[in-house]
Design a protein around this motif. Sequence first.
Motif, PDB file in Angstrom:
ATOM      1  N   ASP A  47       0.803  -1.221   0.000  1.00 20.13           N
ATOM      2  CA  ASP A  47       0.000   0.000   0.000  1.00 20.13           C
ATOM      3  C   ASP A  47       0.840   1.277   0.000  1.00 20.13           C
ATOM      4  OD1 ASP A  47      -2.402  -1.488   0.202  1.00 20.13           O
ATOM      5  OD2 ASP A  47      -2.127  -1.647   2.371  1.00 20.13           O
ATOM      6  N   CYS A  48       2.147   1.148   0.154  1.00 15.08           N
ATOM      7  CA  CYS A  48       3.027   2.295   0.384  1.00 15.08           C
ATOM      8  C   CYS A  48       3.762   2.742  -0.870  1.00 15.08           C
ATOM      9  CB  CYS A  48       4.079   1.924   1.440  1.00 15.08           C
ATOM     10  SG  CYS A  48       3.374   1.516   3.043  1.00 15.08           S
ATOM     11  N   LEU A  49       4.237   3.982  -0.802  1.00 14.59           N
ATOM     12  CA  LEU A  49       5.240   4.459  -1.747  1.00 14.59           C
ATOM     13  C   LEU A  49       6.601   4.163  -1.120  1.00 14.59           C
ATOM     14  CD1 LEU A  49       3.773   7.962  -2.675  1.00 14.59           C
ATOM     15  CD2 LEU A  49       3.789   5.896  -4.091  1.00 14.59           C
ATOM     16  N   HIS A  50       7.576   3.853  -1.942  1.00 12.95           N
ATOM     17  CA  HIS A  50       8.913   3.524  -1.452  1.00 12.95           C
ATOM     18  C   HIS A  50       9.882   4.557  -2.009  1.00 12.95           C
ATOM     19  CE1 HIS A  50       7.473  -0.277   0.169  1.00 12.95           C
ATOM     20  NE2 HIS A  50       6.613  -0.199  -0.838  1.00 12.95           N
ATOM     21  N   LEU A  51      10.510   5.288  -1.093  1.00 14.59           N
ATOM     22  CA  LEU A  51      11.420   6.379  -1.432  1.00 14.59           C
ATOM     23  C   LEU A  51      12.833   5.926  -1.105  1.00 14.59           C
ATOM     24  CD1 LEU A  51      11.932   9.439  -2.099  1.00 14.59           C
ATOM     25  CD2 LEU A  51      11.560   9.867   0.340  1.00 14.59           C
ATOM     26  N   PHE A  52      13.737   6.049  -2.070  1.00 17.78           N
ATOM     27  CA  PHE A  52      15.099   5.583  -1.814  1.00 17.78           C
ATOM     28  C   PHE A  52      16.108   6.253  -2.736  1.00 17.78           C
ATOM     29  CE2 PHE A  52      13.116   2.745  -4.851  1.00 17.78           C
ATOM     30  CZ  PHE A  52      14.098   2.462  -5.785  1.00 17.78           C
ATOM     31  N   THR A  53      17.373   6.134  -2.325  1.00 18.35           N
ATOM     32  CA  THR A  53      18.497   6.559  -3.159  1.00 18.35           C
ATOM     33  C   THR A  53      19.340   5.321  -3.431  1.00 18.35           C
ATOM     34  OG1 THR A  53      19.791   7.164  -1.193  1.00 18.35           O
ATOM     35  CG2 THR A  53      18.604   8.940  -2.324  1.00 18.35           C
TER      36      THR A  53
ATOM     37  N   ARG B 177       9.590   4.256   3.738  1.00 18.58           N
ATOM     38  CA  ARG B 177       8.317   4.024   3.065  1.00 18.58           C
ATOM     39  C   ARG B 177       7.345   5.111   3.497  1.00 18.58           C
ATOM     40  NH1 ARG B 177       6.031  -1.600   5.759  1.00 18.58           N
ATOM     41  NH2 ARG B 177       5.654  -0.738   7.833  1.00 18.58           N
ATOM     42  N   LEU B 178       6.526   5.507   2.545  1.00 17.12           N
ATOM     43  CA  LEU B 178       5.548   6.566   2.755  1.00 17.12           C
ATOM     44  C   LEU B 178       4.177   5.903   2.810  1.00 17.12           C
ATOM     45  CD1 LEU B 178       7.057   9.101   0.194  1.00 17.12           C
ATOM     46  CD2 LEU B 178       7.676   8.715   2.594  1.00 17.12           C
ATOM     47  N   ILE B 179       3.583   5.968   3.977  1.00 14.16           N
ATOM     48  CA  ILE B 179       2.363   5.223   4.252  1.00 14.16           C
ATOM     49  C   ILE B 179       1.162   6.154   4.078  1.00 14.16           C
ATOM     50  CG2 ILE B 179       1.172   3.818   5.980  1.00 14.16           C
ATOM     51  CD1 ILE B 179       4.068   3.534   7.300  1.00 14.16           C
ATOM     52  N   PRO B 180       0.267   5.818   3.162  1.00 18.64           N
ATOM     53  CA  PRO B 180      -0.888   6.685   2.915  1.00 18.64           C
ATOM     54  C   PRO B 180      -1.791   6.803   4.145  1.00 18.64           C
ATOM     55  CG  PRO B 180      -0.631   5.065   1.149  1.00 18.64           C
ATOM     56  CD  PRO B 180       0.299   4.669   2.255  1.00 18.64           C
TER      57      PRO B 180
ATOM     58  N   MET C 233      -2.008   2.967   8.325  1.00 16.02           N
ATOM     59  CA  MET C 233      -1.481   2.718   9.665  1.00 16.02           C
ATOM     60  C   MET C 233      -2.110   3.670  10.683  1.00 16.02           C
ATOM     61  SD  MET C 233       2.483   2.538  10.942  1.00 16.02           S
ATOM     62  CE  MET C 233       2.737   0.874  10.335  1.00 16.02           C
ATOM     63  N   TYR C 234      -2.191   4.935  10.303  1.00 13.53           N
ATOM     64  CA  TYR C 234      -2.781   5.978  11.128  1.00 13.53           C
ATOM     65  C   TYR C 234      -3.797   6.734  10.282  1.00 13.53           C
ATOM     66  CZ  TYR C 234       1.611   5.301  13.744  1.00 13.53           C
ATOM     67  OH  TYR C 234       2.672   4.771  14.432  1.00 13.53           O
ATOM     68  N   HIS C 235      -4.541   7.603  10.932  1.00 17.28           N
ATOM     69  CA  HIS C 235      -5.448   8.492  10.201  1.00 17.28           C
ATOM     70  C   HIS C 235      -4.630   9.374   9.242  1.00 17.28           C
ATOM     71  CE1 HIS C 235      -8.788  11.148   9.340  1.00 17.28           C
ATOM     72  NE2 HIS C 235      -8.027  12.180   9.675  1.00 17.28           N
ATOM     73  N   GLU C 236      -3.465   9.821   9.719  1.00 23.27           N
ATOM     74  CA  GLU C 236      -2.580  10.684   8.937  1.00 23.27           C
ATOM     75  C   GLU C 236      -1.643   9.825   8.075  1.00 23.27           C
ATOM     76  OE1 GLU C 236      -3.144  12.133  13.150  1.00 23.27           O
ATOM     77  OE2 GLU C 236      -2.393  10.295  12.265  1.00 23.27           O
ATOM     78  N   PRO C 237      -1.085  10.403   7.013  1.00 24.84           N
ATOM     79  CA  PRO C 237      -0.001   9.707   6.326  1.00 24.84           C
ATOM     80  C   PRO C 237       1.205   9.635   7.262  1.00 24.84           C
ATOM     81  CG  PRO C 237      -0.215  11.927   5.459  1.00 24.84           C
ATOM     82  CD  PRO C 237      -1.342  11.721   6.429  1.00 24.84           C
ATOM     83  N   SER C 238       2.088   8.699   6.976  1.00 24.67           N
ATOM     84  CA  SER C 238       3.218   8.461   7.874  1.00 24.67           C
ATOM     85  C   SER C 238       4.474   8.136   7.079  1.00 24.67           C
ATOM     86  CB  SER C 238       2.867   7.291   8.802  1.00 24.67           C
ATOM     87  OG  SER C 238       3.896   7.037   9.718  1.00 24.67           O
ATOM     88  N   ILE C 239       5.599   8.392   7.708  1.00 26.75           N
ATOM     89  CA  ILE C 239       6.903   8.005   7.164  1.00 26.75           C
ATOM     90  C   ILE C 239       7.410   6.896   8.066  1.00 26.75           C
ATOM     91  CG2 ILE C 239       9.227   8.752   6.541  1.00 26.75           C
ATOM     92  CD1 ILE C 239       8.116  11.682   6.747  1.00 26.75           C
TER      93      ILE C 239
ATOM     94  N   LYS D 158       3.527  15.607   1.189  1.00 32.66           N
ATOM     95  CA  LYS D 158       2.705  16.813   0.999  1.00 32.66           C
ATOM     96  C   LYS D 158       2.173  16.885  -0.433  1.00 32.66           C
ATOM     97  CE  LYS D 158       4.533  19.640   4.708  1.00 32.66           C
ATOM     98  NZ  LYS D 158       5.213  20.883   5.073  1.00 32.66           N
ATOM     99  N   ASP D 159       3.004  16.546  -1.416  1.00 30.04           N
ATOM    100  CA  ASP D 159       2.575  16.575  -2.815  1.00 30.04           C
ATOM    101  C   ASP D 159       1.535  15.496  -3.118  1.00 30.04           C
ATOM    102  OD1 ASP D 159       4.302  18.677  -3.279  1.00 30.04           O
ATOM    103  OD2 ASP D 159       5.774  17.478  -4.402  1.00 30.04           O
ATOM    104  N   GLU D 160       1.732  14.307  -2.570  1.00 31.86           N
ATOM    105  CA  GLU D 160       0.854  13.172  -2.884  1.00 31.86           C
ATOM    106  C   GLU D 160      -0.464  13.204  -2.121  1.00 31.86           C
ATOM    107  OE1 GLU D 160       1.192  10.459  -5.034  1.00 31.86           O
ATOM    108  OE2 GLU D 160       2.916  11.535  -5.855  1.00 31.86           O
ATOM    109  N   PHE D 161      -0.426  13.588  -0.847  1.00 37.35           N
ATOM    110  CA  PHE D 161      -1.593  13.425   0.018  1.00 37.35           C
ATOM    111  C   PHE D 161      -2.171  14.732   0.552  1.00 37.35           C
ATOM    112  CE2 PHE D 161       1.160   9.604   0.813  1.00 37.35           C
ATOM    113  CZ  PHE D 161       0.438   8.736   0.024  1.00 37.35           C
ATOM    114  N   ASN D 162      -1.448  15.837   0.410  1.00 36.92           N
ATOM    115  CA  ASN D 162      -1.886  17.149   0.898  1.00 36.92           C
ATOM    116  C   ASN D 162      -2.454  17.058   2.325  1.00 36.92           C
ATOM    117  OD1 ASN D 162      -2.327  19.913   0.794  1.00 36.92           O
ATOM    118  ND2 ASN D 162      -4.376  19.662  -0.072  1.00 36.92           N
ATOM    119  N   PRO D 163      -1.661  16.511   3.246  1.00 37.11           N
ATOM    120  CA  PRO D 163      -2.180  16.283   4.599  1.00 37.11           C
ATOM    121  C   PRO D 163      -2.106  17.531   5.473  1.00 37.11           C
ATOM    122  CG  PRO D 163       0.090  15.610   4.522  1.00 37.11           C
ATOM    123  CD  PRO D 163      -0.275  16.080   3.126  1.00 37.11           C
TER     124      PRO D 163
END
Length: 151
Positions: free
Chosen positions: A43-49, A60-63, A67-73, A100-105
């Motif tokens: 369900d997550c976005l995966h951010l990496f270098t 991982r960026l959790i929508p 996991m929570y009401h809010e998005p999470s890192i 912020k760009d993906e979910f505008n939380p």
Amino acid sequence: MFQVKQFDDLTTDTLYQLLKLRVDVFVVEQNCPYPEVDGIDQDCLHLFTEEEGVITSYCRLIPPGVMYHEPSIGRILVHPDYRKKVLGRQLVSEAIRVIKDEFNPSDIKIHAQVYLYDFYSSFGFEPVSEEYLEDGILHVDMILSNRDSKR
């Protein structure tokens, strides 16, 4: 250069490297046996270098609502061979930007290890729970309010 990918867009080699690095850091290095593969990666976005085929940093960026009401890192890490090169700071800054760009939380929530409290506070995260023990490691829940962000 940061890469952001959906689970289904990860190659099997990249997925293997990400999972191995997470186990190496969170299970082996921190001597903390727990179920690292927890069923929400899909369900997550995966951010990496990556540098010369080696994953150097990851989170991982959790929508919201997963996991929570809010998005999470979560699962924020820097490869042991690449620490002390400000990758962690760059990674968290980029994670905040992407969320912020993906979910505008209005808020971003993290489940932080207490020893990294000052690091996360430097981005504007504030504690919203008491410290608690999880898997033998002290944690605290922290929130970054969109209006308080210090990106």
